[in-house]
Every structure is written in structure tokens, then in C-alpha cells.
Scaffold this motif. Structure first.
Motif, PDB file in Angstrom:
ATOM      1  N   THR A 159       7.804  -5.356   4.802  1.00  8.23           N
ATOM      2  CA  THR A 159       8.096  -3.950   4.513  1.00  8.23           C
ATOM      3  C   THR A 159       9.536  -3.780   4.045  1.00  8.23           C
ATOM      4  OG1 THR A 159       6.498  -3.278   6.213  1.00  8.23           O
ATOM      5  CG2 THR A 159       8.057  -1.615   5.442  1.00  8.23           C
ATOM      6  N   VAL A 170       5.148   3.712  -3.571  1.00 12.43           N
ATOM      7  CA  VAL A 170       4.545   4.075  -2.297  1.00 12.43           C
ATOM      8  C   VAL A 170       5.653   4.219  -1.256  1.00 12.43           C
ATOM      9  CG1 VAL A 170       2.904   3.383  -0.511  1.00 12.43           C
ATOM     10  CG2 VAL A 170       2.469   2.799  -2.904  1.00 12.43           C
ATOM     11  N   LYS A 174       4.935   4.743   4.906  1.00 10.06           N
ATOM     12  CA  LYS A 174       3.483   4.533   4.896  1.00 10.06           C
ATOM     13  C   LYS A 174       3.151   3.038   4.916  1.00 10.06           C
ATOM     14  CE  LYS A 174       1.998   8.792   2.587  1.00 10.06           C
ATOM     15  NZ  LYS A 174       1.239   9.349   1.433  1.00 10.06           N
ATOM     16  N   VAL A 175       3.918   2.267   4.159  1.00 12.07           N
ATOM     17  CA  VAL A 175       3.698   0.827   4.142  1.00 12.07           C
ATOM     18  C   VAL A 175       3.954   0.238   5.527  1.00 12.07           C
ATOM     19  CG1 VAL A 175       4.430  -1.367   3.135  1.00 12.07           C
ATOM     20  CG2 VAL A 175       4.282   0.680   1.697  1.00 12.07           C
ATOM     21  N   ALA A 178       1.142   1.189   8.111  1.00 14.39           N
ATOM     22  CA  ALA A 178      -0.107   0.470   7.853  1.00 14.39           C
ATOM     23  C   ALA A 178       0.033  -1.018   8.161  1.00 14.39           C
ATOM     24  CB  ALA A 178      -0.530   0.671   6.401  1.00 14.39           C
ATOM     25  N   VAL A 275      -4.012  -3.283   2.982  1.00 10.91           N
ATOM     26  CA  VAL A 275      -2.975  -2.255   2.888  1.00 10.91           C
ATOM     27  C   VAL A 275      -2.571  -2.038   1.437  1.00 10.91           C
ATOM     28  CG1 VAL A 275      -0.569  -1.719   3.461  1.00 10.91           C
ATOM     29  CG2 VAL A 275      -2.104  -2.636   5.217  1.00 10.91           C
ATOM     30  N   ASP A 278      -5.340  -0.043  -0.283  1.00  8.29           N
ATOM     31  CA  ASP A 278      -5.464   1.333   0.200  1.00  8.29           C
ATOM     32  C   ASP A 278      -4.273   2.198  -0.197  1.00  8.29           C
ATOM     33  OD1 ASP A 278      -7.859   0.629   1.315  1.00  8.29           O
ATOM     34  OD2 ASP A 278      -7.117   0.539   3.389  1.00  8.29           O
ATOM     35  N   LYS A 279      -3.078   1.598  -0.209  1.00  2.00           N
ATOM     36  CA  LYS A 279      -1.867   2.373  -0.485  1.00  2.00           C
ATOM     37  C   LYS A 279      -1.432   2.297  -1.947  1.00  2.00           C
ATOM     38  CE  LYS A 279      -1.674   3.374   3.849  1.00  2.00           C
ATOM     39  NZ  LYS A 279      -2.078   4.723   4.302  1.00  2.00           N
ATOM     40  N   ILE A 281      -0.207  -0.462  -3.511  1.00  2.00           N
ATOM     41  CA  ILE A 281       0.884  -1.409  -3.748  1.00  2.00           C
ATOM     42  C   ILE A 281       0.510  -2.428  -4.818  1.00  2.00           C
ATOM     43  CG2 ILE A 281       2.336  -3.179  -2.661  1.00  2.00           C
ATOM     44  CD1 ILE A 281       1.964  -1.756  -0.032  1.00  2.00           C
TER      45      ILE A 281
END
Length: 347
Positions: A159, A170, A174-175, A178, A275, A278-279, A281
Motif C-alpha cells: 500500500t 484509487v 481504500k487500498v 481492502a 483487490v 475490485d478497486k 488498480i
């Protein structure tokens, strides 16, 4: 948690590459103190075993899987410096032969999966071993805790790297949320695998576990007047000190895991892949430079049967990792021996 090409921008990828190169250089020097005639070939086997177990994705949540990172296991079995080298060899083999983990992201992966997990795990392991009772069960318990913590620690470092050089917009919060959440669950699987493996080796050959050195207590005999006398244990005969049986069993286990058990591994995306999808990235993920490798995606090209294709790829991977790892560690061991030779001659 293999980071592919495109997640991290070029400047940060170069910077992490420099960090990884420095860590490997330091580890090569440090490994000279850890590797002896028994540990050098065993370190290559540890790398091959980690490669095999990393093929065994296990489910951790709906639509998400995890796999062993291996830093804690390698550090406890063969030492922290050697552990960094073990995981680095695994990551190199995976990136070059299997298109797993980007080549431009190799520095990111080594910094995160090899350096972070090994340093965090071994530091916590040594702390726990000092405060826990001096017995084998304490080593196993410390292994569990160290491995458990090492995985979310690696998620946090990813992260941080993403915050510095992520190629998408993003939000970092949030990263982090998750990544940390799912990798705590993956850490439980890591802890179970690590503690079971360390416990198994300790039960058979505690002298081969780097993290358990110095735990053996001298034999104490109580005399008629109530006093105790310490008795030094007899040296084991050469045959008993051989690592041949351990190496054979370890190699057979690695081949069986990679060549057969891997077919039954979870096919769900791992924590980072889930992740990233979904996000968002992964929007700028690039094609892997080794995508046309005959072993890409852990399947042997031109072999139609999925079970056979995956099994053969796993066996080849174990063999290649064992060969490269053993070559590296035996070379380091020989350099240590040559460096000590002048001192021996002058005595």
C-alpha cells in the motif's frame, strides 16, 4: 501477492529495484555467516519447497484465495539473510519462467515479499523466542505468530509503494483497508503452513532449524546429596548428522505438492488480484514480457491435458528453483570457506 507490470510507475519501480538489489547484496554477505556445509544444500531445498507451496492457493473468503509468501518459513529454517535470498530466487524463477509477477516489478516484489516478510517475521520470532519458555513448542508458537504478522505487514508495504507510485487514482485509504483485511485472513493460512512445517522439522532434526539453535539444554543428573551435575551430550555420529534423508523427503514433498496437489488448488484470484480488480488498480496492467514462455501460467505449453500440463510445469519449477538456489548457496558457502582459508593457514 505478485505485483504485475503496470501497477507501479517507472520511477518507484526503479527505486524499489535499487532497494531490492541492496538487500540482496547485504543478504549475500550475511548468508556467509549462516550457511555451513549442511545448510547450503538445505537452503536450495527450502527455496524449492516454498515455490511448490506457493502453487497451492487456498480459499480465504468468497471469491478470494491466498498462498504462502514464505519469508517467515525460510528465515526460521535457514536464517534471515538466507531467507531473503531463498524468496528472491523463487520470485526470479516465477517471473522469468512462469510469467508470474512483472519483470519491471521484480524490485517491488522482492522488496515486499522477500525483504519485508523475512525482516518482520524474524524480528518478531526472535523476540518471542526470548520471552517464551526455552522449548521446542515455543519455537512452533513463535513461528505461527511471526508468519501471521508478516503477511499483513507485506500488504501494508505494498500500500505504501502504491501510494508513492501507483498508476491509477484509487484512494490509498481504500487500498489499505481492502489489502489489510484480506491479508489478515491469508496470514492465518501462512501461519498454519509455517508452524506445521517448522514443527515437523524440529520433531525430526531440530539441529537443522536455524531459529531453534541454542535451545537445547544440557543434561542434568541429580546426585545422592541433592546437587545437580551438568553432562555434555555425546556428539552424534557422522551418519546421524547427515542431511540426506531430510533432503530426500523434502524434495519428494515439494515434487508431490507442485506436481500433483497443485491441481486441486483454488482457482480464485489471490488477495492482491481480487483487490486490484475490485478497486480498479489493474486498469493499466501491462502484458508480461514472458507471456510466451512455454511454462507461462504454470502450464506446460502444447500439453493438452490440464492435470498433466500443470503437474509437469510444477515439477520443472521445483527442479529449476532447486538448481538455481543450490548453486547460489553453495557458491556463497565456498566463498566463505575461501575467505577463511588465509586465517587457517597462518595459524
Amino acid at each position: 501477492m505478485h505485483v504485475p507490470d503496470g501497477f507501479i510507475n517507472a520511477p518507484v519501480s526503479v527505486a524499489t529495484g535499487a532497494v531490492a538489489a541492496a538487500a540482496v547484496a547485504v543478504s549475500l554477505r550475511g548468508a556467509r555467516r549462516e550457511l555451513d556445509d549442511k545448510a547450503a544444500p538445505l537452503a536450495g531445498l527450502v527455496a524449492a519447497f516454498v515455490f511448490a507451496v506457493q502453487m497451492l492457493n487456498f480459499p480465504v473468503a468468497a471469491g478470494t484465495s491466498g498462498h504462502l509468501l514464505g519469508g517467515a518459513l525460510a528465515a526460521i529454517l535457514v536464517g534471515p539473510y538466507t531467507g531473503v535470498l531463498c524468496i528472491s530466487v523463487v520470485l526470479l524463477m516465477q517471473g522469468v519462467l512462469f510469467a508470474d509477477g512483472g519483470l519491471t516489478a521484480l524490485g517491488v516484489n522482492i522488496s515486499d515479499m522477500a525483504v519485508t516478510t523475512t525482516v518482520v517475521a524474524y524480528a518478531l520470532f526472535r523476540l518471542l523466542v526470548k520471552v517464551l519458555p526455552k522449548r521446542r513448542s515455543s519455537v512452533t508458537a513463535a513461528s505461527f505468530a511471526a508468519a501471521l504478522v508478516s503477511v499483513p505487514a507485506a500488504a501494508c508495504v505494498f500500500t505504501l509503494i502504491y501510494a508513492l507510485g501507483g498508476t491509477t487514482d484509487v484512494p490509498t485509504a481504500k487500498v489499505f483497508t481492502a489489502m489489510a483485511g484480506v491479508h489478515v485472513l491469508i496470514g492465518i493460512g501462512e501461519a498454519l503452513i509455517t508452524s506445521l512445517t517448522v514443527g515437523a522439522v524440529i520433531a525430526v532434526r531440530p539441529d537443522l532449524v536455524y531459529g531453534a539453535r541454542g535451545l537445547a539444554k544440557p543434561l542434568q543428573l541429580r546426585t545422592a546429596d541433592g546437587t545437580t551435575v551438568q553432562v555434555a551430550p555425546k556428539a552424534a555420529p557422522a551418519a546421524a548428522r547427515s542431511t540426506r534423508k531430510v533432503r530426500i523427503v523434502g524434495l519428494v514433498a515439494a515434487l508431490a505438492l507442485a506436481g500433483f496437489v497443485s491441481y486441486y488448488a483454488s482457482t480464485s484470484p489471490d488477495g492482491l488480484e481480487k483487490v486490484a480488480h475490485d478497486k480498479g488498480i489493474d486498469r493499466k496492467t501491462g502484458q508480461h514480457a514472458a507471456k510466451d514462455s512455454p511454462l507461462a501460467d504454470y502450464h506446460l505449453k502444447d500439453v493438452s491435458d490440464a492435470r498433466l500440463s500443470g503437474g509437469l510445469a510444477g515439477v520443472i519449477g521445483v527442479g529449476a528453483t532447486l538448481a538455481v538456489g543450490t548453486g547460489v548457496f553453495v557458491t556463497v558457502r565456498r566463498r566463505r570457506a575461501r575467505a577463511a582459508l588465509p586465517e587457517t593457514e597462518t595459524v
